[in-house]
Design a protein around this motif. Structure first.
Motif, PDB file in Angstrom:
ATOM      1  N   GLY A   1       6.076  -0.754  -0.703  1.00  0.00           N
ATOM      2  CA  GLY A   1       5.421  -1.993  -1.132  1.00  0.00           C
ATOM      3  C   GLY A   1       6.042  -3.270  -0.597  1.00  0.00           C
TER       4      GLY A   1
ATOM      5  N   THR B   1       5.585  -5.049   2.391  1.00  0.00           N
ATOM      6  CA  THR B   1       4.627  -4.843   3.481  1.00  0.00           C
ATOM      7  C   THR B   1       4.569  -5.994   4.486  1.00  0.00           C
ATOM      8  OG1 THR B   1       2.908  -5.644   1.979  1.00  0.00           O
ATOM      9  CG2 THR B   1       3.154  -3.260   2.173  1.00  0.00           C
TER      10      THR B   1
ATOM     11  N   GLY C   1      -1.382  -8.560   0.822  1.00  0.00           N
ATOM     12  CA  GLY C   1      -1.540  -7.328   0.050  1.00  0.00           C
ATOM     13  C   GLY C   1      -1.520  -7.482  -1.464  1.00  0.00           C
TER      14      GLY C   1
ATOM     15  N   ASN D   1       0.321  -4.084  -1.481  1.00  0.00           N
ATOM     16  CA  ASN D   1      -0.452  -3.219  -0.583  1.00  0.00           C
ATOM     17  C   ASN D   1      -0.379  -3.786   0.822  1.00  0.00           C
ATOM     18  OD1 ASN D   1      -1.351  -1.521  -2.685  1.00  0.00           O
ATOM     19  ND2 ASN D   1      -2.849  -3.086  -3.266  1.00  0.00           N
ATOM     20  N   ARG D   2      -1.098  -3.130   1.721  1.00  0.00           N
ATOM     21  CA  ARG D   2      -1.139  -3.631   3.095  1.00  0.00           C
ATOM     22  C   ARG D   2      -1.982  -4.893   3.203  1.00  0.00           C
ATOM     23  NH1 ARG D   2      -1.594   1.787   6.721  1.00  0.00           N
ATOM     24  NH2 ARG D   2       0.328   2.678   5.907  1.00  0.00           N
TER      25      ARG D   2
END
Ligand code: DUC
Ligand code: ZN
Ligand code: ZN
Length: 470
Positions: free
Chosen positions: A147, A149, A382, A461-462
């Protein structure tokens, strides 16, 4: 349903819509958007106010060691306090890898710095200064999975900058792992050469910080960063763009089909190199990199915001005290601009300045304001749709803005650790009068209502810019 809180009679603003609605909040989340929500433990009257997602400032430096006895003016307590005062509910700060240090070690240190101190939610970008095979081959891929990212690389500053082959290797790792890389674009060799020439000519005043870091040094590095990203086919973010020529590089890269995000900052709209040219070392207050340019560059940056070349409007809050031996006026800094620490405070003033100068003066609309100060930060780093919007299911991180409130910016109201603001005395129209974090009021009428420690660490997240199959 009985709500914990309802916000009544406000005008909700997102990156795409403006509509009158009440907002129902339960267990820290937005659970209803409708008229006449009444059944609640707490009712906040937002008549005449805009109800916007809390600001997300994705470019903030807190408690970073700078070496040579220089101390950053904000830790995670004061920096996130100031962020909240300025209408932000999330900040993304930097976790700086020291040479020879593992990223896990660096993260341990920064988590300890932040633990229990934050007034708003936080996450870290990793600054890669030592891209060893171990770091790129093993640590980084595991951390992206965990996480973390996004990362930042520097093309300037001895000790921080990466060579082009190191940048390529880092970008390649980002492509393989799905991380997003932010790049600080200035040509270090050119800057060092110019500093040498200035020294020969006896030019040591703060104003020469600007003349040793010219537009061409930023433009060239921007072009090189974009080319390196093209070579390994990976999206990047060009951070803190200060002028038209660097901005045009972003436009051209996009025309070639590259996925690029661009960021600019308040200092490039509001300040110029003339601010560095003042008596009594006053100019040291405005030393940051890239330096503020000229009026034409300011106009270009406005155009970039209006036309969407810039997705992100961030503060690059990097605060140092002015009149202090550990700050701008350290012993060496008084004698030579190259020892004046680079950076200015701005986490509290970012949103009011853009609201006042941008929205109230008709340069951008209010939905664009939300996009470049909150939604796009959440998407690119993200956090969307948990953060960055007013929608059912999102965290109830909500700023209520009074568009008619006039405030004169003075250092004492900003609650940061620096002893000055570059914007002292400037009047703004529009102010975030109320801020909720996870449904809880943390700022009311310009005052904090909670103790530190309410903010959480956010695993991410991405990026929306990263292809799904990366
Ligand atoms: N770059 C930043 O992003 N912030 C402060 C100083 C710098 O060079
Ligand atoms: Zn930078
Ligand atoms: Zn920065």
């Amino acid at each position: 349903m009985r709500f914990d809180t309802v916000i009544r009679h406000g005008t909700v603003v997102t990156a795409s819509d403006t509509f009158v609605s009440d907002v129902g909040i339960k267990d820290g989340r937005i659970v209803a958007l409708a008229a006449e929500l009444t059944d609640a433990d707490e009712v906040i009257d937002a008549t005449g106010l805009f109800v916007m997602p809390g600001g997300i400032d994705s470019h903030v430096h807190l408690d970073q060691p700078s070496g040579d006895g220089i101390v950053m003016a904000d830790d995670f307590d004061s920096g996130t306090r100031s962020a909240a005062i300025g209408g932000n509910s999330t900040v993304l700060a930097f976790c700086m890898q020291e040479k020879g240090q593992s990223l896990r070690e660096a993260l341990k240190i920064y988590h300890a710095k932040a633990e229990g101190k934050c007034h708003v939610d936080v996450a870290f970008h990793l600054v890669i200064t030592d891209p060893t095979p171990e770091v790129l081959g093993q640590e980084l891929p595991a951390l992206v999975e965990d996480g973390y990212t996004s990362l930042k690389v520097f093309m300037t500053y001895e000790g921080l900058r990466l060579r082009d082959d190191e940048i390529l290797a880092t970008l390649d790792t980002a492509r393989r792992t799905g991380a997003l890389v932010m790049v600080h674009c200035e040509n270090e060799d050119a800057i060092r050469y110019l500093i040498g020439r200035h020294e020969e000519e006896g030019k040591f005043a703060p104003k020469f910080h600007a003349t040793t870091r010219p537009v061409a040094a930023e433009r060239e590095a921007t072009h090189r960063a974009l080319s390196l990203a093209e070579i390994v086919d990976v999206p990047i973010v060009i951070v803190h763009v200060s002028n038209r020529e660097a901005m045009e590089e972003i436009r051209r890269a996009r025309q070639r089909g590259q996925k690029i995000a661009g960021e600019t900052c308040p200092q490039y709209l509001m300040l110029t190199a003339d601010d560095l040219d003042q008596t009594e070392m006053e100019g040291a207050k405005y030393v940051c990199s890239p330096p503020p340019r000229d009026k034409t560059s300011q106009e270009a940056c406005w155009e970039g915001l209006e036309q969407g070349v810039f997705d992100l409007f961030s503060s690059d809050h990097c605060p140092f005290r002015f009149d202090a031996p550990e700050g701008k006026l350290n012993e060496k800094g008084k004698r030579h601009f190259r020892w004046i620490p680079n950076g200015i405070p701005g986490v509290a003033t970012r949103l009011p300045i853009l609201f006042s100068e941008g929205v109230m003066k008709g340069r951008i609309d209010i939905n664009q304001f939300v996009a470049v100060t909150s939604t796009n930060h959440a998407k690119l780093y993200g956090l969307y749709p948990r953060k960055g919007t007013i929608a059912i299911g999102a965290d109830a991180d909500i700023a209520l803005w009074d568009p008619d409130k006039r405030v004169t910016l003075t250092n004492d109201i900003l609650q940061h650790g620096a002893d000055y603001t570059p914007y002292e005395g400037q009047e703004v129209r529009g102010w975030p009068v109320h801020l909720l974090l996870g449904g809880e009021t943390i700022v009311k009428d310009g005052l904090l209502t909670q103790q530190k420690g309410r903010g959480s660490y956010l695993l991410r997240n991405r990026s929306s810019l990263v292809p799904r199959d990366a």
